[in-house]
Design a protein around this motif. Sequence first.
Motif, short mmCIF file in Angstrom:
data_model
loop_
_atom_site.label_atom_id
_atom_site.label_comp_id
_atom_site.label_asym_id
_atom_site.label_seq_id
_atom_site.Cartn_x
_atom_site.Cartn_y
_atom_site.Cartn_z
N ALA A 1 0.79 -1.01 0.07
CA ALA A 1 0.01 -0.07 -0.18
C ALA A 1 0.91 1.34 -0.01
O ALA A 1 0.59 2.14 -0.76
CB ALA A 1 -0.96 0.08 1.09
N TYR A 2 1.88 1.19 0.80
CA TYR A 2 2.71 2.48 0.77
C TYR A 2 3.52 2.42 -0.44
O TYR A 2 3.62 3.83 -1.09
CB TYR A 2 3.70 2.20 1.96
N GLY A 3 4.06 1.57 -1.14
CA GLY A 3 4.59 1.40 -2.40
C GLY A 3 4.03 1.94 -3.47
O GLY A 3 4.44 2.74 -4.35
N LEU A 4 2.77 1.65 -3.55
CA LEU A 4 1.69 1.98 -4.49
C LEU A 4 1.48 3.52 -4.42
O LEU A 4 1.42 4.19 -5.34
CB LEU A 4 0.39 1.01 -4.28
N MET A 5 1.43 3.78 -3.14
CA MET A 5 1.07 5.32 -3.09
C MET A 5 2.24 6.03 -3.50
O MET A 5 2.32 7.16 -4.20
CB MET A 5 0.95 5.67 -1.59
N LEU A 6 3.52 5.54 -2.99
CA LEU A 6 4.94 6.57 -3.37
C LEU A 6 4.85 6.56 -4.99
O LEU A 6 5.16 7.60 -5.64
CB LEU A 6 6.08 5.66 -2.89
N CYS A 7 4.68 5.18 -5.57
CA CYS A 7 4.67 5.35 -7.28
C CYS A 7 3.70 6.32 -7.68
O CYS A 7 3.95 6.99 -8.71
CB CYS A 7 4.24 4.04 -7.59
N LYS A 8 2.41 6.51 -7.31
CA LYS A 8 1.56 7.54 -7.70
C LYS A 8 1.94 8.82 -7.38
O LYS A 8 1.71 9.66 -8.67
CB LYS A 8 0.30 7.30 -6.87
N LEU A 9 2.68 9.02 -6.35
CA LEU A 9 3.19 10.50 -6.21
C LEU A 9 4.41 10.87 -7.13
O LEU A 9 4.55 12.00 -7.61
CB LEU A 9 3.67 10.62 -4.59
N ILE A 10 5.10 9.80 -7.43
CA ILE A 10 6.32 9.83 -8.43
C ILE A 10 5.65 10.29 -9.59
O ILE A 10 6.15 11.09 -10.50
CB ILE A 10 7.37 8.81 -8.18
N ASN A 11 4.68 9.51 -10.07
CA ASN A 11 4.38 9.30 -11.45
C ASN A 11 3.44 10.68 -11.78
O ASN A 11 3.34 11.25 -12.88
CB ASN A 11 3.48 8.19 -11.84
N GLN A 12 3.08 11.42 -10.65
CA GLN A 12 2.17 12.63 -10.77
C GLN A 12 3.04 13.82 -10.71
O GLN A 12 2.98 15.09 -10.67
CB GLN A 12 1.21 12.67 -9.57
N GLY A 13 4.38 13.62 -10.33
CA GLY A 13 5.35 14.58 -10.31
C GLY A 13 5.35 15.39 -9.00
O GLY A 13 5.88 16.43 -8.92
N ILE A 14 4.97 14.69 -7.83
CA ILE A 14 4.69 15.41 -6.75
C ILE A 14 5.93 15.23 -5.77
O ILE A 14 6.40 15.82 -5.04
CB ILE A 14 3.27 15.02 -5.90
N VAL A 15 6.40 14.11 -5.91
CA VAL A 15 7.76 13.53 -5.21
C VAL A 15 8.85 13.49 -6.28
O VAL A 15 8.75 12.96 -7.17
CB VAL A 15 7.37 12.10 -4.39
N ASP A 16 9.90 14.27 -5.86
CA ASP A 16 11.12 14.03 -6.56
C ASP A 16 12.15 13.12 -6.04
O ASP A 16 12.58 13.17 -4.80
CB ASP A 16 11.74 15.53 -6.47
N THR A 17 12.35 12.05 -6.87
CA THR A 17 13.06 10.84 -6.38
C THR A 17 14.42 11.20 -6.07
O THR A 17 15.15 10.36 -5.23
CB THR A 17 13.34 9.68 -7.35
N SER A 18 15.16 12.31 -6.39
CA SER A 18 16.22 12.82 -6.33
C SER A 18 16.45 13.27 -4.78
O SER A 18 17.63 13.18 -4.15
CB SER A 18 17.01 13.83 -7.31
N LYS A 19 15.60 13.56 -4.10
CA LYS A 19 15.33 14.18 -2.77
C LYS A 19 14.91 12.90 -1.73
O LYS A 19 15.06 13.25 -0.53
CB LYS A 19 14.57 15.22 -2.78
N LEU A 20 14.71 11.92 -2.18
CA LEU A 20 14.11 10.91 -1.31
C LEU A 20 15.34 10.36 -0.68
O LEU A 20 16.47 9.75 -1.31
CB LEU A 20 13.54 9.64 -1.93
N LYS A 21 15.62 10.11 0.73
CA LYS A 21 16.52 9.52 1.51
C LYS A 21 15.89 8.81 2.72
O LYS A 21 15.04 9.09 3.37
CB LYS A 21 17.55 10.68 2.27
N LEU A 22 16.62 7.65 2.76
CA LEU A 22 16.28 6.69 3.88
C LEU A 22 17.05 6.96 5.21
O LEU A 22 18.28 7.43 5.14
CB LEU A 22 16.38 5.16 3.64
#
Length: 129
Positions: A108-129
């Motif tokens: 569920a969390y992964g599917l949401m993250l994919c949606k946000l990335i695909n919509q351009g809301i989340v920038d993957t270059s700024k994601l840090k664990l």
Amino acid sequence: MELNEQVTSLELSEELKKAGVSQKDNTLCVYHGGCLQMRHYYHNMDNLISPVIAAFTSAELGQLLPDMVMKHSMYRLCIMPSLNGWGVSYTDGRNTIFWTWHESQAEAYGLMLCKLINQGIVDTSKLKL
């Protein structure tokens, strides 16, 4: 609970990788040759012949999901556990802009993250664990 029930599926892990989510961070598990294994087996992943794909836990993905997103107004992250799965959405109290549900919390969390990335809301270059 089995390890494969605690992490994203191979299919979703591949989709997250394709979307640009970093594979070099401190994820606990990986898929190597299609098999789920603990990451500590791989000290130098750059020298492997077959690709290694990060398998994200719900805790890791929870750190990557933003608490709030801006799209026409401010929407808050809402996580809804139920008896048979997990709902994840972004809502302003009256309207919901993104929603997903899955039996597995990590999925569920992964599917949401994919949606946000695909919509351009989340920038993957700024994601840090």
